[in-house]
Write a protein that holds these residues in place. Structure first.
Motif, PDB file in Angstrom:
ATOM      1  N   HIS A 134       1.276  -2.578  -0.115  1.00  0.00           N
ATOM      2  CA  HIS A 134      -0.046  -1.977  -0.024  1.00  0.00           C
ATOM      3  C   HIS A 134      -0.892  -2.030  -1.240  1.00  0.00           C
ATOM      4  O   HIS A 134      -2.194  -2.310  -1.111  1.00  0.00           O
ATOM      5  CB  HIS A 134       0.142  -0.407   0.293  1.00  0.00           C
ATOM      6  N   TYR A 170       9.429   3.526   1.503  1.00  0.00           N
ATOM      7  CA  TYR A 170       8.265   4.252   1.281  1.00  0.00           C
ATOM      8  C   TYR A 170       7.625   3.380  -0.063  1.00  0.00           C
ATOM      9  O   TYR A 170       6.473   2.732  -0.053  1.00  0.00           O
ATOM     10  CB  TYR A 170       8.019   5.653   0.903  1.00  0.00           C
ATOM     11  N   VAL A 194       6.973  -0.563   0.793  1.00  0.00           N
ATOM     12  CA  VAL A 194       5.881  -0.638   1.296  1.00  0.00           C
ATOM     13  C   VAL A 194       4.614  -0.419   0.491  1.00  0.00           C
ATOM     14  O   VAL A 194       3.438  -1.053   0.909  1.00  0.00           O
ATOM     15  CB  VAL A 194       5.755   0.076   2.920  1.00  0.00           C
ATOM     16  N   TYR A 195       4.800   0.669  -0.358  1.00  0.00           N
ATOM     17  CA  TYR A 195       3.833   0.841  -1.103  1.00  0.00           C
ATOM     18  C   TYR A 195       3.257  -0.244  -2.075  1.00  0.00           C
ATOM     19  O   TYR A 195       1.893  -0.423  -2.544  1.00  0.00           O
ATOM     20  CB  TYR A 195       3.740   2.333  -1.659  1.00  0.00           C
ATOM     21  N   ARG A 203       2.848   1.404   6.335  1.00  0.00           N
ATOM     22  CA  ARG A 203       2.573   2.596   5.616  1.00  0.00           C
ATOM     23  C   ARG A 203       2.654   3.830   6.298  1.00  0.00           C
ATOM     24  O   ARG A 203       3.244   4.992   5.722  1.00  0.00           O
ATOM     25  CB  ARG A 203       1.586   2.580   4.766  1.00  0.00           C
TER      26      ARG A 203
END
Length: 309
Positions: free
Chosen positions: A241, A234, A237-238, A262
């Motif tokens: 992002h 998480y 990937v954040y 995400r």
């Protein structure tokens, strides 16, 4: 061009329903045992109770998220509900990992630094740590809830988004700084502590051939598994992002892939509330739950709690 990621309209409802159905009984059961059945509380018990409370509140807001995704990511409950439910949803990630880190440090001291652990055991350090996590996470979450821009859809026929699809200007004004702070202090530091302390403790414990040592190893494996499966993907990937929204990553194909990833990792991180009851069973290092069935009439079954350490 942004990926539509239509799979999310199936992935999120199925995952969240599974987490609710299986996670809520486990967390409520843990609260009952740790609050009402344990006569003597320990530092780990305080962390586990706090973790179970956070998970239970998180599970109670999942029906709103299920409706949101079944409704095509269209939020119908208004701005106030979006702010409250969204803050609870995302704060759970950081509250959970912080209390898991507290359990990690507690078990590390108990196994690798036993003399230090015994000196601290009679102090109020665990109470200060518990209160500190709640105060810091609560204050940060409150600031997030009150200042966060919310897109509840003012366009004609457009979906009313909840904590999604923020404008570039909103990222530059506040969201980038908030996200960076959360990543460093709510993810990088706790994950580093867990991934460093627990392997060191595991090496020490592996040399001890006792039931207590085996129980401690199970605690280590449970927390490492939850961290690697739920939290690390998480936050990695954040981070991507965040780089995309701050225009460090500009490639359109990469942007589509990050958006899709995400959605998957948001479903994965919710599984921590389902897996945490496994941790509750092992993590305190002091309780052994057993179900003893008695044959005499009128006796259905009772929980017995015995000291493990």
């Amino acid at each position: 061009m942004k990926s539509t990621a239509d799979f999310q309209f199936y992935l999120f409802p199925i995952t969240y329903c599974l987490v609710m159905v299986l996670g809520l009984p486990g967390n409520l059961g843990a609260l009952y045992v740790y609050v009402f059945k344990m006569k003597e509380k320990s530092s780990s018990s305080a962390y586990i109770i706090s973790l179970a409370v956070a998970d239970t509140v998180f599970l109670c807001v999942l029906p709103f998220r299920v409706h949101y995704h079944l409704n095509g990511n269209d939020w119908i409950f208004g701005e106030v509900a979006c702010r409250v439910m969204g803050t609870i949803f995302f704060s759970n990630v950081y509250i959970s990992i912080c209390f898991m880190t507290c359990v990690c440090v507690d078990r590390y001291l108990a196994t690798v630094k036993p003399h230090t652990y015994l000196r601290l055991r009679g102090t109020c350090c665990w109470a200060v740590a518990t209160a500190g996590v709640w105060v810091v996470c609560g204050t940060t979450g409150l600031a997030f809830m009150l200042t966060l821009p919310v897109d509840t859809g003012v366009g004609l026929g457009s979906p009313r988004r909840c904590l999604e699809s923020f404008a570039t200007g909103e990222w530059e004004n506040s969201l980038a700084a908030y996200s960076g702070f959360s990543l460093v202090f709510g993810a990088l530091v706790p994950c580093a502590i867990i991934l460093v302390c627990y392997p060191l403790a595991a090496r020490r414990i592996a040399r001890i051939r006792t039931a207590t040592a085996r129980a401690a190893l199970r605690t280590i494996y449970a927390i490492l598994a939850i961290t690697v499966l739920c939290f690390l993907p998480y936050h990695l990937v954040y981070l991507l992002h965040l780089l995309r929204r701050t225009r460090v990553i500009r490639d359109c194909h990469a942007a589509d892939a990050i958006y899709d990833a995400r959605r998957v990792t948001m479903a994965l991180v919710s599984l921590n509330s389902l897996l945490d009851p496994v941790l509750y069973y092992f993590a305190t290092g002091r309780c052994k739950w057993s179900l003893r069935w008695l044959k005499p009439k009128g006796k259905r079954g009772i929980y017995t709690i015995s000291d493990r350490f």
